[in-house]
Motif scaffolding. Structure first.
Motif, mmCIF file in Angstrom:
data_model
loop_
_atom_site.group_PDB
_atom_site.id
_atom_site.type_symbol
_atom_site.label_atom_id
_atom_site.label_comp_id
_atom_site.label_asym_id
_atom_site.label_seq_id
_atom_site.Cartn_x
_atom_site.Cartn_y
_atom_site.Cartn_z
ATOM 1 N N ILE A 277 0.838 -1.205 0.000
ATOM 2 C CA ILE A 277 0.000 0.000 0.000
ATOM 3 C C ILE A 277 0.872 1.254 0.000
ATOM 4 C CG2 ILE A 277 -1.677 1.319 1.342
ATOM 5 C CD1 ILE A 277 -2.858 -1.340 2.262
ATOM 6 N N THR A 278 1.886 1.272 0.866
ATOM 7 C CA THR A 278 2.793 2.426 0.866
ATOM 8 C C THR A 278 3.623 2.473 -0.409
ATOM 9 O OG1 THR A 278 4.451 1.118 2.065
ATOM 10 C CG2 THR A 278 2.943 2.455 3.375
ATOM 11 N N GLY A 279 3.884 1.298 -0.993
ATOM 12 C CA GLY A 279 4.635 1.270 -2.249
ATOM 13 C C GLY A 279 3.887 1.912 -3.396
ATOM 14 N N ALA A 280 2.548 1.921 -3.320
ATOM 15 C CA ALA A 280 1.768 2.560 -4.382
ATOM 16 C C ALA A 280 2.087 4.050 -4.459
ATOM 17 C CB ALA A 280 0.278 2.337 -4.135
ATOM 18 N N TYR A 281 2.229 4.695 -3.293
ATOM 19 C CA TYR A 281 2.595 6.114 -3.308
ATOM 20 C C TYR A 281 4.024 6.303 -3.810
ATOM 21 C CZ TYR A 281 3.859 10.781 -1.802
ATOM 22 O OH TYR A 281 4.318 12.071 -1.791
ATOM 23 N N GLN A 282 4.901 5.363 -3.485
ATOM 24 C CA GLN A 282 6.280 5.469 -3.957
ATOM 25 C C GLN A 282 6.351 5.375 -5.478
ATOM 26 O OE1 GLN A 282 8.288 2.396 -1.776
ATOM 27 N NE2 GLN A 282 7.965 3.389 0.204
ATOM 28 N N VAL A 283 5.511 4.517 -6.066
ATOM 29 C CA VAL A 283 5.449 4.441 -7.527
ATOM 30 C C VAL A 283 5.000 5.780 -8.104
ATOM 31 C CG1 VAL A 283 4.267 3.349 -9.469
ATOM 32 C CG2 VAL A 283 5.068 1.957 -7.557
ATOM 33 N N TYR A 284 3.986 6.376 -7.478
ATOM 34 C CA TYR A 284 3.517 7.694 -7.921
ATOM 35 C C TYR A 284 4.627 8.737 -7.789
ATOM 36 C CZ TYR A 284 1.551 12.334 -7.078
ATOM 37 O OH TYR A 284 1.332 13.688 -7.076
ATOM 38 N N ALA A 285 5.353 8.704 -6.657
ATOM 39 C CA ALA A 285 6.407 9.695 -6.428
ATOM 40 C C ALA A 285 7.523 9.569 -7.463
ATOM 41 C CB ALA A 285 6.969 9.536 -5.014
ATOM 42 N N VAL A 286 7.854 8.335 -7.837
ATOM 43 C CA VAL A 286 8.899 8.139 -8.847
ATOM 44 C C VAL A 286 8.395 8.556 -10.224
ATOM 45 C CG1 VAL A 286 10.329 6.417 -10.002
ATOM 46 C CG2 VAL A 286 10.041 6.328 -7.534
ATOM 47 N N ALA A 287 7.157 8.171 -10.553
ATOM 48 C CA ALA A 287 6.617 8.471 -11.881
ATOM 49 C C ALA A 287 6.486 9.968 -12.117
ATOM 50 C CB ALA A 287 5.269 7.778 -12.059
ATOM 51 N N PHE A 288 6.127 10.718 -11.079
ATOM 52 C CA PHE A 288 5.898 12.153 -11.236
ATOM 53 C C PHE A 288 6.993 12.998 -10.585
ATOM 54 C CE2 PHE A 288 1.770 10.183 -11.767
ATOM 55 C CZ PHE A 288 1.259 10.853 -12.872
ATOM 56 N N ASN A 289 8.127 12.355 -10.282
ATOM 57 C CA ASN A 289 9.303 13.071 -9.786
ATOM 58 C C ASN A 289 8.989 13.851 -8.510
ATOM 59 O OD1 ASN A 289 12.012 13.757 -9.896
ATOM 60 N ND2 ASN A 289 11.665 15.557 -11.165
ATOM 61 N N LYS A 290 8.342 13.170 -7.560
ATOM 62 C CA LYS A 290 7.939 13.805 -6.309
ATOM 63 C C LYS A 290 8.747 13.324 -5.106
ATOM 64 C CE LYS A 290 4.361 16.091 -8.036
ATOM 65 N NZ LYS A 290 4.259 17.564 -8.008
ATOM 66 N N TYR A 291 9.740 12.492 -5.316
ATOM 67 C CA TYR A 291 10.466 11.919 -4.188
ATOM 68 C C TYR A 291 11.543 12.889 -3.699
ATOM 69 C CZ TYR A 291 13.906 10.742 -7.810
ATOM 70 O OH TYR A 291 14.811 10.806 -8.838
ATOM 71 N N PRO A 292 11.866 12.861 -2.395
ATOM 72 C CA PRO A 292 12.852 13.803 -1.841
ATOM 73 C C PRO A 292 14.270 13.411 -2.218
ATOM 74 C CG PRO A 292 12.113 12.296 -0.142
ATOM 75 C CD PRO A 292 11.277 12.000 -1.356
ATOM 76 N N ARG A 293 15.139 14.395 -2.244
ATOM 77 C CA ARG A 293 16.557 14.181 -2.526
ATOM 78 C C ARG A 293 17.371 14.912 -1.460
ATOM 79 N NH1 ARG A 293 13.776 15.114 -7.102
ATOM 80 N NH2 ARG A 293 14.079 13.786 -8.926
ATOM 81 N N PRO A 294 18.185 14.222 -0.665
ATOM 82 C CA PRO A 294 18.284 12.761 -0.585
ATOM 83 C C PRO A 294 17.073 12.165 0.118
ATOM 84 C CG PRO A 294 19.607 13.752 1.126
ATOM 85 C CD PRO A 294 19.074 14.896 0.291
ATOM 86 N N ILE A 295 16.983 10.840 0.113
ATOM 87 C CA ILE A 295 15.872 10.174 0.780
ATOM 88 C C ILE A 295 15.939 10.487 2.270
ATOM 89 C CG2 ILE A 295 14.873 7.937 1.341
ATOM 90 C CD1 ILE A 295 15.888 6.937 -1.342
ATOM 91 N N ALA A 296 14.835 10.954 2.795
ATOM 92 C CA ALA A 296 14.814 11.424 4.183
ATOM 93 C C ALA A 296 14.978 10.265 5.158
ATOM 94 C CB ALA A 296 13.502 12.156 4.457
ATOM 95 N N THR A 297 15.705 10.517 6.203
ATOM 96 C CA THR A 297 15.846 9.562 7.299
ATOM 97 C C THR A 297 15.557 10.292 8.612
ATOM 98 O OG1 THR A 297 18.221 10.037 7.472
ATOM 99 C CG2 THR A 297 17.565 8.156 6.113
ATOM 100 N N PRO A 298 15.097 9.584 9.637
ATOM 101 C CA PRO A 298 14.773 8.158 9.641
ATOM 102 C C PRO A 298 13.454 7.873 8.935
ATOM 103 C CG PRO A 298 14.232 9.123 11.747
ATOM 104 C CD PRO A 298 14.889 10.211 10.953
ATOM 105 N N ILE A 299 13.268 6.613 8.552
ATOM 106 C CA ILE A 299 12.033 6.205 7.889
ATOM 107 C C ILE A 299 10.939 6.088 8.945
ATOM 108 C CG2 ILE A 299 10.941 4.423 6.492
ATOM 109 C CD1 ILE A 299 13.700 3.718 5.422
ATOM 110 N N LYS A 300 9.861 6.808 8.729
ATOM 111 C CA LYS A 300 8.824 6.885 9.759
ATOM 112 C C LYS A 300 8.042 5.587 9.913
ATOM 113 C CE LYS A 300 9.555 11.214 10.785
ATOM 114 N NZ LYS A 300 10.648 11.488 9.854
ATOM 115 N N ASN A 301 7.799 4.877 8.805
ATOM 116 C CA ASN A 301 6.954 3.681 8.870
ATOM 117 C C ASN A 301 7.762 2.393 8.848
ATOM 118 O OD1 ASN A 301 7.863 3.956 6.281
ATOM 119 N ND2 ASN A 301 5.898 3.592 5.283
ATOM 120 N N LEU A 302 9.009 2.444 9.315
ATOM 121 C CA LEU A 302 9.835 1.239 9.346
ATOM 122 C C LEU A 302 9.336 0.295 10.436
ATOM 123 C CD1 LEU A 302 12.381 0.093 7.946
ATOM 124 C CD2 LEU A 302 13.706 1.004 9.854
ATOM 125 N N ARG A 303 9.338 -0.984 10.128
ATOM 126 C CA ARG A 303 8.855 -1.979 11.080
ATOM 127 C C ARG A 303 9.756 -2.010 12.308
ATOM 128 N NH1 ARG A 303 6.953 -8.088 9.379
ATOM 129 N NH2 ARG A 303 6.008 -8.661 11.377
#
Length: 328
Positions: A177-203
């Protein structure tokens, strides 16, 4: 003199929507089957080809089948609105007739073939989306720095999903489910640079890291050698020896002291961070195995009771210290 029997009504498949669905399903299947066998017997990994075979084409073929069914329902409804256009009756199966027996055998065989193909593609799609190649190469532009660091890390033989997803169906579904937004972010160039840390939804690390790193086995001190090279002509090696007091959190093995005193075996450590990167920690609460609670406040930036009540209390785990265990 007998009258000629009435002509057979045309099939409900004879409508533009169903014919389009037949074409889409047939073409996608005709392309997908040969490429699936090529990928299965190929010695090299082709991540983009696998995306096409196991994700795109099955989705397109399923869409074609859906169009066929929608077209049939639409055509049947259209004919019922026009009494002059006969609607074919539902088929009647009589297994006493050899023709019907042959049709049933053909239909069951076709269903079995479709079920086998869907099972194979579904199985391959599951394993492909859980593979390191999918994480590191499909999103090549986004994950190239992380993938490069991962390949040279101590966890290079641990799959990405073993830490980022872990075992169990619930986190698998959540990751998709969270990967669906990541696909959208990559397709429309919406992802942060660099990838933000820490990851909020990490198990939580208790469900991933501790499946391999057993906290109860951590005890004593560990000797660590750091090798450096000087700037002289021979680049002479220069080693630093350190005795790291690892300690542990299980009193049955050793003294609950050292770095791993923070491990959540005998002690539960909770904190509130005042920044997104969890680097400024003005409030800490510890609970020992006997239930004694101790709170610590920053003398420079103390929190009020209202701020503590409204703050997000996080339970400390492995990644709070080992925050770059693979991408180093």
């Amino acid at each position: 003199m007998t009258n000629d029997p009435s002509p057979k009504p045309p099939s409900l498949l004879r409508n533009p929507v169903s014919l389009l669905g037949v074409a889409v399903a047939s073409v996608s299947t005709a392309f997908g089957l040969p490429m699936m066998f090529i990928d299965m017997f190929s010695r090299r990994a082709h991540p983009y080809l696998a995306v096409l075979i196991y994700l795109v084409l099955p989705f397109v073929a399923s869409g074609g089948v859906a169009l066929i069914l929608v077209g049939i329902l639409w055509e049947r409804r259209r004919r019922r609105r026009h009494p002059g256009q006969p609607t074919p009756p539902l088929p009647r199966i009589d297994l006493n007739q050899p023709t019907h027996q042959a049709l049933v055998v053909v239909a069951l065989t076709a269903i079995m073939v479709v079920v086998v193909l869907l099972s194979v593609t579904g199985y391959q799609a599951y394993h492909f989306t859980e593979s390191v190649k999918f994480c590191g190469l499909v999103c090549h532009k986004v994950m190239k720095p992380e993938y490069t660091a991962y390949q040279h890390s101590p966890h290079a033989r641990v799959a990405c999903t073993q830490c980022h997803v872990g075992p169990g169906a619930s986190w698998f579904v959540r990751s998709k489910i969270t990967g669906a937004y990541q696909v959208y972010a990559v397709a429309f160039n919406k992802y942060p640079r660099p990838i933000a840390t820490p990851i909020k939804n990490l198990r939580p690390a208790q469900e991933t890291c501790e499946q391999c790193h057993w906290p109860a086995k951590f005890f004593g001190a560990q000797q660590k050698t750091f090798t450096h090279y000087l700037t002289d002509e021979a680049n002479s090696p220069w080693q630093i020896q350190m005795l790291i007091k690892v300690g542990g959190g299980d009193p049955q093995i050793g003294s609950t002291a050292g770095i791993h005193w923070h491990m959540n075996i005998s002690n539960e450590i909770e904190y509130i961070a005042s920044d997104e990167r969890r680097e400024v920690i003005p409030w800490v609460r510890t609970t020992d195995r006997e239930g004694r609670v101790t709170e610590y406040q920053s003398t420079e930036q103390p929190l009020s009771p209202e701020q503590i009540a409204a703050g997000r209390i996080r339970r400390m785990d492995c990644v709070d210290c080992h925050n770059r265990p693979s991408h180093i």
